[in-house]
Motif scaffolding. Structure first.
Motif, PDB file in Angstrom:
ATOM      1  N   THR A 469     -50.831 105.645 -48.839  1.00 10.24           N
ATOM      2  CA  THR A 469     -51.510 107.177 -49.244  1.00 10.24           C
ATOM      3  C   THR A 469     -53.250 107.476 -49.426  1.00 10.24           C
ATOM      4  N   TYR A 470     -54.096 106.122 -49.567  1.00 12.47           N
ATOM      5  CA  TYR A 470     -55.065 105.464 -49.859  1.00 12.47           C
ATOM      6  C   TYR A 470     -55.893 105.902 -49.294  1.00 12.47           C
ATOM      7  N   LYS A 471     -56.335 106.591 -48.008  1.00 11.57           N
ATOM      8  CA  LYS A 471     -57.091 106.247 -47.181  1.00 11.57           C
ATOM      9  C   LYS A 471     -58.356 106.476 -46.984  1.00 11.57           C
ATOM     10  N   LEU A 472     -58.990 105.918 -45.736  1.00  9.19           N
ATOM     11  CA  LEU A 472     -60.085 105.854 -46.192  1.00  9.19           C
ATOM     12  C   LEU A 472     -60.612 106.238 -44.508  1.00  9.19           C
ATOM     13  N   ASN A 473     -61.748 106.722 -44.536  1.00 12.63           N
ATOM     14  CA  ASN A 473     -62.333 107.170 -42.592  1.00 12.63           C
ATOM     15  C   ASN A 473     -61.478 105.635 -41.833  1.00 12.63           C
ATOM     16  N   SER A 474     -61.720 104.793 -42.098  1.00 12.46           N
ATOM     17  CA  SER A 474     -61.569 103.680 -41.473  1.00 12.46           C
ATOM     18  C   SER A 474     -60.042 102.922 -41.771  1.00 12.46           C
ATOM     19  N   GLY A 475     -59.303 103.841 -42.283  1.00 14.21           N
ATOM     20  CA  GLY A 475     -58.154 102.934 -42.786  1.00 14.21           C
ATOM     21  C   GLY A 475     -57.435 103.148 -44.225  1.00 14.21           C
ATOM     22  N   THR A 476     -56.867 102.385 -44.746  1.00 13.59           N
ATOM     23  CA  THR A 476     -56.660 102.759 -46.223  1.00 13.59           C
ATOM     24  C   THR A 476     -57.860 101.433 -47.081  1.00 13.59           C
ATOM     25  N   TRP A 477     -57.155 101.551 -48.061  1.00 13.77           N
ATOM     26  CA  TRP A 477     -58.371 100.695 -48.873  1.00 13.77           C
ATOM     27  C   TRP A 477     -58.167  99.635 -49.024  1.00 13.77           C
ATOM     28  N   THR A 478     -56.581  99.106 -49.126  1.00 15.04           N
ATOM     29  CA  THR A 478     -56.042  97.746 -48.362  1.00 15.04           C
ATOM     30  C   THR A 478     -56.893  97.061 -47.662  1.00 15.04           C
ATOM     31  N   ASP A 479     -56.456  98.237 -45.902  1.00 21.74           N
ATOM     32  CA  ASP A 479     -57.443  97.145 -45.035  1.00 21.74           C
ATOM     33  C   ASP A 479     -58.682  96.874 -45.067  1.00 21.74           C
ATOM     34  N   GLU A 480     -58.899  97.562 -45.600  1.00 17.67           N
ATOM     35  CA  GLU A 480     -60.764  97.469 -45.239  1.00 17.67           C
ATOM     36  C   GLU A 480     -60.707  96.042 -46.661  1.00 17.67           C
ATOM     37  N   MET A 481     -60.506  96.172 -48.026  1.00 13.61           N
ATOM     38  CA  MET A 481     -60.336  95.280 -48.935  1.00 13.61           C
ATOM     39  C   MET A 481     -59.583  93.284 -48.264  1.00 13.61           C
ATOM     40  N   ASP A 482     -58.584  94.044 -47.409  1.00 14.94           N
ATOM     41  CA  ASP A 482     -58.574  92.700 -46.671  1.00 14.94           C
ATOM     42  C   ASP A 482     -59.361  91.921 -45.753  1.00 14.94           C
ATOM     43  N   LEU A 483     -59.823  92.680 -44.530  1.00 17.07           N
ATOM     44  CA  LEU A 483     -61.100  92.504 -44.191  1.00 17.07           C
ATOM     45  C   LEU A 483     -62.519  91.835 -44.445  1.00 17.07           C
TER      46      LEU A 483
END
Length: 570
Positions: A469-483
């Motif tokens: 439910t927390y989407k950013l332009n390139s994916g979710t917040w979790t996706d970006e933080m994991d990177l």
């Protein structure tokens, strides 16, 4: 006064003098017997007790203590005062501090006594410590088996304690956070627990973090902490930001957060040591069997409540003996002050595998900040939020990150139009515009009650918990933080900070990918080498800021290293 009275008074004084002299002679004779006639000196020292300073007058023969007088006028008579008497006798009997234990239930007073005696004798605590617990001692390193780590938040509101002298309620909200390392059987290898508690400004405690509300709201305040309201604070955007910026966790509050048997940190350390080697299920079972159903505190047979008395008497001798090992930990593990058990359980639910990563230290760090915006609602009322960042990290013997987890609790005013954003209307009695159907238009004004206050906080979710439910332009917040987390593995906290300074925007804290139209960003990106740009391409999917009004993630990682402790797995 007549002559007869004067004669009588003189006789009393003479008798008193004889008694004092006789008592001193007995004391002197006893000291001579103990020392064998060796020369003695009288030394003084001071330590910090529960209520204030504790002074020690030591009579010493060399390194042996043969006489001791302890004074702590501000210690509680029934706890600290009794502990002073016990410790005074025990230290003289032992001839020093070796073998003298802290008095159960009076850890803080005991520490003050030991510090006062050490000060008087000129003993350096680090020189006397032979336990191998000093910072420069050889560190344990955990590498066996397949490890996982988890970061868990548990939030709740608190009604009270009571009301101020004007009849306005005192309230607080709590965010308990646990960072836990598990083995492949789900047993706890090591853990760090901390908690952020924030109260309304009419709470009279001097060191309690407080929150007046969002800009435009107001609340009674006891600014000089004398249990009487002396102001009504009107929250502005500037005071809102400064309020949140000064919040400290219970560990960060250190010695200012005193409990009867020590500090909050002291007690939490005892619990952490006790939980090692146990699964979450075993901890929950122990809690259900050995803690009060009324207030969540461990049962030591001291409660006068009928329910506690009955539950303690029904416990086995083994269970009671197990409780004796944590005698210094008396605080609740799950009540209105915070759900510590719940935070540990959520850490297990959120765990991620880290394989055979080397773990010499683990750390848990926090930062908090307020945010103005985004913008205003359709009635011109500002939208605001506050953010609490937590970073849990494993470090190797050289201080390099071997595993990292970061999460954020962001809480906004109810006029924020996002459907899944956690929100807070304010403390009971306060109100704020709300966009209940998330159509970018205010459709109600929420009036906070005690029931809605508790319900709002109970529903808070972190950015990781909000998931897709927390989407950013390139994916979710979790996706970006994991990177970004994976990027920082192998770096020290200082190197993470250096990387941020070199490769992120000075305008908004986002990684530079050559897409910004800001002059400062363009110039900084163009100055990078081709190799540096290629390295940034490896995290092309991570575009969010690492340090802005949404949260200081870099600061949380730095603080995790500052707070890191050597692992001591059982």
């Amino acid at each position: 006064m007549n002559k007869r009275n004067l004669i009588g008074f003189g006789a009393v004084v003479a008798a008193s003098v004889v008694l004092v002299v006789a008592t001193q002679m007995v004391k002197t004779k006893r000291i001579q017997d103990v020392t064998g006639g060796a020369e003695t000196v009288t030394l003084t020292g001071e330590g910090e007790g529960y209520g204030g300073p504790i002074s020690a007058e030591v009579i010493a023969a060399g390194d042996k203590i043969v006489g001791l007088t302890l004074t702590g006028e501000k210690e509680t008579p029934e706890i600290g005062g009794a502990a002073l008497k016990t410790l005074q006798e025990n230290i003289v009997t032992a001839g020093g501090l070796d073998g003298v234990d802290a008095v159960a239930g009076a850890t803080w007073t005991s520490k003050g006594v030991f510090a006062a005696v050490e000060s008087a004798m000129g003993w350096d605590e680090t020189e006397k410590d032979e336990t191998g617990t000093q910072e420069d001692a050889a560190q344990a390193v955990v590498t066996t088996g397949t490890l996982s780590h988890g970061l868990g938040f548990a939030s709740n509101g608190r009604l009270g304690p009571g009301k101020d002298d004007q009849g306005v309620g005192v309230y607080s909200f709590n965010e308990a956070v646990a960072y836990v390392i598990f083995d492949d059987a789900g047993r706890i290898v090591d853990l760090e627990v901390d908690e952020l508690e924030v109260a309304s400004p009419n709470y009279d405690g001097e060191y309690m973090p407080n929150f007046t509300g969002f800009p435009g709201q107001s609340y009674n305040a006891d600014t000089n902490h004398d249990e009487a309201v002396d102001a009504v604070l009107e929250q502005t955007e500037d005071t809102f930001l400064s309020d949140v910026e000064t919040w400290k966790t219970k560990r960060e509050r250190g010695e200012t957060y005193k409990l009867n048997s020590g500090t909050w940190e002291d007690e939490m350390d005892i619990f952490e040591e006790f939980f090692k080697g146990k699964t979450v299920e075993e901890i929950e079972q122990w809690y259900a069997e050995s803690c009060s159903d009324l207030n969540g505190r461990p049962l030591f047979g001291t409660s006068e409540k009928d329910e506690d008395v009955a539950k303690y008497e029904a416990m086995s001798d083994e269970a009671k003996s197990q409780l004796d090992t944590i005698a210094g930990a008396t605080m609740s593990l799950n009540d209105a002050h915070g759900n510590i058990i719940g935070a540990i359980a959520r850490a297990y639910e959120n765990r991620q595998e880290i394989g055979n990563a080397e773990v010499a230290k683990i750390g848990l760090g926090f930062t908090s900040n307020g945010r103005l915006g985004p913008g205003k609602d359709d009635q011109g009322v500002g939208v605001y939020s506050f953010n609490t960042q937590a970073a849990g990290a494993c470090y190797d013997a050289e201080g390099k990150i071997t595993a990292l987890l970061v999460d954020v609790m962001e809480v906004a005013t109810p006029n924020y139009d996002g459907e899944y954003m956690p929100h807070l209307t304010g403390f009971p009695g306060q109100s704020f515009n709300a966009d209940a159907d998330h159509d970018e238009k205010v459709d109600t004004v929420l009036q906070q009650t005690e029931d809605t206050f508790l319900a709002e906080i109970e529903a808070w979710q972190t950015k990781r918990e909000r998931g897709t439910t927390y989407k950013l332009n390139s994916g979710t917040w979790t996706d970006e933080m994991d990177l970004l987390q994976q990027k920082f593995v192998g770096m020290t906290a200082d190197e993470v900070n250096d990387w941020f300074a070199a490769y992120c925007s000075d305008v908004n804290g986002r990684p530079l990918h050559g897409t910004s139209d800001k002059e400062e960003d363009i110039a900084k990106y163009d100055a990078l080498s081709n190799a540096e740009k290629a390295d940034l391409d490896t995290i092309a999917g991570a575009t969010m800021s690492l340090k802005d009004a949404h949260g200081d993630l870099i600061g949380a990682i730095e603080n995790s290293w500052k707070n890191a402790k050597a692992v001591s797995a059982q």
